[in-house]
Design an enzyme around this catalytic site. Sequence first.
Site, short mmCIF file in Angstrom:
data_model
loop_
_atom_site.label_atom_id
_atom_site.label_comp_id
_atom_site.label_asym_id
_atom_site.label_seq_id
_atom_site.Cartn_x
_atom_site.Cartn_y
_atom_site.Cartn_z
CB CYS A 2 51.41 32.84 61.81
SG CYS A 2 49.80 32.66 62.15
NE ARG A 27 56.43 29.68 64.06
CZ ARG A 27 56.45 29.91 65.38
NH1 ARG A 27 57.55 29.73 66.02
NH2 ARG A 27 55.44 30.77 65.97
CD1 TRP A 74 47.28 27.66 62.99
CD2 TRP A 74 47.88 26.03 61.71
NE1 TRP A 74 46.72 26.58 63.55
CE2 TRP A 74 46.98 25.31 63.10
CE3 TRP A 74 48.58 25.12 60.99
CZ2 TRP A 74 46.77 24.09 63.05
CZ3 TRP A 74 48.07 23.92 60.88
CH2 TRP A 74 47.19 23.49 61.86
CG ASN A 98 52.24 34.16 65.69
OD1 ASN A 98 51.39 33.47 65.87
ND2 ASN A 98 53.52 33.58 65.81
N GLY A 99 49.03 35.66 66.55
CA GLY A 99 48.44 35.58 67.55
C GLY A 99 47.04 35.81 67.33
CD GLU A 482 45.40 11.45 76.17
OE1 GLU A 482 44.82 10.58 75.75
OE2 GLU A 482 46.15 12.04 75.67
CE LYS A 486 49.48 10.87 74.12
NZ LYS A 486 48.22 11.43 73.89
CD GLU A 489 49.97 7.86 71.49
OE1 GLU A 489 49.79 7.82 70.12
OE2 GLU A 489 49.68 8.96 72.06
CG HIS A 505 34.07 -5.52 89.30
ND1 HIS A 505 33.15 -6.32 90.04
CD2 HIS A 505 33.92 -4.41 89.59
CE1 HIS A 505 32.54 -5.56 90.83
NE2 HIS A 505 32.87 -4.25 90.66
CE LYS A 604 49.67 15.09 65.53
NZ LYS A 604 49.53 15.13 66.95
C1 F6R Z 1 47.01 9.57 70.44
C2 F6R Z 1 46.72 10.40 69.31
C3 F6R Z 1 45.54 9.66 68.48
C4 F6R Z 1 44.54 10.63 67.97
C5 F6R Z 1 43.40 9.91 67.01
C6 F6R Z 1 42.37 11.14 66.50
O1 F6R Z 1 48.05 10.66 70.79
O2 F6R Z 1 47.15 11.22 68.68
O3 F6R Z 1 44.86 8.82 69.14
O4 F6R Z 1 44.02 11.28 68.93
O5 F6R Z 1 44.12 9.21 65.95
O6 F6R Z 1 42.97 11.88 65.72
P1 F6R Z 1 42.53 13.27 65.62
O7 F6R Z 1 42.15 14.12 66.64
O8 F6R Z 1 43.26 13.98 64.63
O9 F6R Z 1 40.90 13.06 64.58
#
Ligand code: F6R
Length: 609
Positions: A2, A27, A74, A98-99, A482, A486, A489, A505, A604
């Site tokens: 928020c 935010r 939010w 907020n919180g 992961e 990271k 990407e 293997h 995103k």
């Molecule tokens: C990687 C990343 C993506 C998401 C994937 C699922 O850093 O952000 O691999 O994890 O697209 O997205 P959500 O979690 O929004 O379903």
Amino acid sequence: MCGIVGYIGQQQASPIIIDGLRRLEYRGYDSAGICTLENGELQIYRAEGKLINLENILRETPATGSRGIGHTRWATHGKPSEINAHPHKAGDFVVVHNGIIENYLKLKEMLQAAGHNFSSETDTEIIAHLVEENYKGSGDFETAVRKTLNEVQGAYAVAIICRQEPDKLIAAKLGSPLVVGQGQGEYFVASDIPAMLSHTREMIFLEDGEMVVFTEQEMRFTDLAGDELQKQSKTITWSPLMAEKGGYKHFMLKEIYEQPRAVADTIAGRLQAEEGDIYLEDIGLSDEQLQQLDKIFIIACGTSWHAGLVGKFYIEKLARVPVEIDIASEFRYRDPIVGENSLTVLISQSGETADTLAGLREAKGKGGKTLCVCNVVDSSIARESDGVIYTHAGPEIGVASTKAFTTQLVALYQLALKLGRVRGLLTADQCREQVEALLTLPRKLEEALEIDGHVEEISREFMNARDFLYLGRGNQYPIALEGALKLKEISYIHAEGYPAGEMKHGPIALIDEQLPVVVLVPRNDTYEKVVSNLEEVKARGGKVIAVVSGDDSELIDKVDAIIRVPEINDDLMPLLTSIPMQLLAYHVAVFKGTDVDQPRNLAKSVTVE
Ligand code: F6R
């Protein structure tokens, strides 16, 4: 997360507050509201959705007066709606917050018994009612607010005004950020600097447990016992864009650093340490239904799928329910055998991922129960699932998921503990022990973040590598995946995550002096085995970057670089080892000059199949 903006001075408050809220839009929010005070009249306006909806209302019926508070919400408790939007009012008191107030249910019951009626589903509304109740005793606004803040538990940044003492605005902070801006004959308060930057650059940062009382003439700082505090202002020289990112170079880095707070918010209110139990308010399944489960599916994509892989370890270990985990785009087309006593857990930061949504519908269509772990209140996946465990990471803006991932791990751990308790596998004492470990997490994450500078140096050394290999075993294998995701990407370097024991293997053929291999080797039951895998890499000339726990010094002479994370129990170690994975990817990408927050070809929220 928020946004709060408050103003007291000689100008009209409303345009200043709306402008401040607009500058906090980054935010993320789902509703907005404002309250101004003039001639003893509180003028409150709220609207669901974007700020423009609130502005349209204000165009018709302006909020007048030279003091006021505003908010962008939010959602955490209660869906996004006008009713749940802030400000919240009780009698003559109006609050924005907020919180998360952890003991809000207890306080609400107490206030209801004292005759208070609530109109929203929020935890915030109890603050307004509690101030009203406490005012009855003292007849003093400041005393009533201070008493209230001593009674609430959790995290807050608040701004409060009162019809009976219209010359005052009170703000306070515990856990959530709040900054004061000092102008000429006017004061501002906001949850972040950009909201005030066009009016003043003189800022005072409130610390936890501090409160400020503004009038037009002065501002006075106290602690929650009422003792006066002397605070120094700082001159902020940031550009508006820098300010949005909290002074960090990228949203991703800001979000990496927000993890201690995000994790604390996800833990908040769910741990019943005394009872040795977990409270998941929106889980949507009775204890009896949880007892009857014979199978759990976990469905997700990308980083959320990696969280699911760790979740499988948690659930099978603590609750002994078999877990099958699927990438959502596979699950939906493989005609899975979903029975009525099965639970499908969907994990999604955005709650809008098309493949995960389709997986949810597939499981529901087959008669199974569904539960999601989600970061966006009232998103499609949250709405369509039978139950939900929200992560309280706050909006994640960087495309590469960081704080959403670690909060997903917390939520899955909470689910596993809940299942373990309900199904009689964990005693109250055993659960309490886990709960105590969970509570140490925010501090341990802060400690883990101290390696940032060292990881930056290592990143400089390896930034020109063409490929990376990441190795881990057990619950560290998903973290290897992961780490590789990271890196690829955001830096566009090819990287693969592998179970350390599987390397021989096939991928071992890749190893030469050019290949950096990140080996996750915290102290646990498979430590010796991972060390052997690490030796296999070294024997073939590979460059090893080892992630170790505590003061482990056994590997110093065997590896090319060593990164330490603090000790914690093995279940929670994936949260700590995630930190160097994120930082390594981040710094390599920065050195390579890629667009860290918006990497090429990525979105995103992936709402297409
Ligand atoms: C990687 C990343 C993506 C998401 C994937 C699922 O850093 O952000 O691999 O994890 O697209 O997205 P959500 O979690 O929004 O379903």
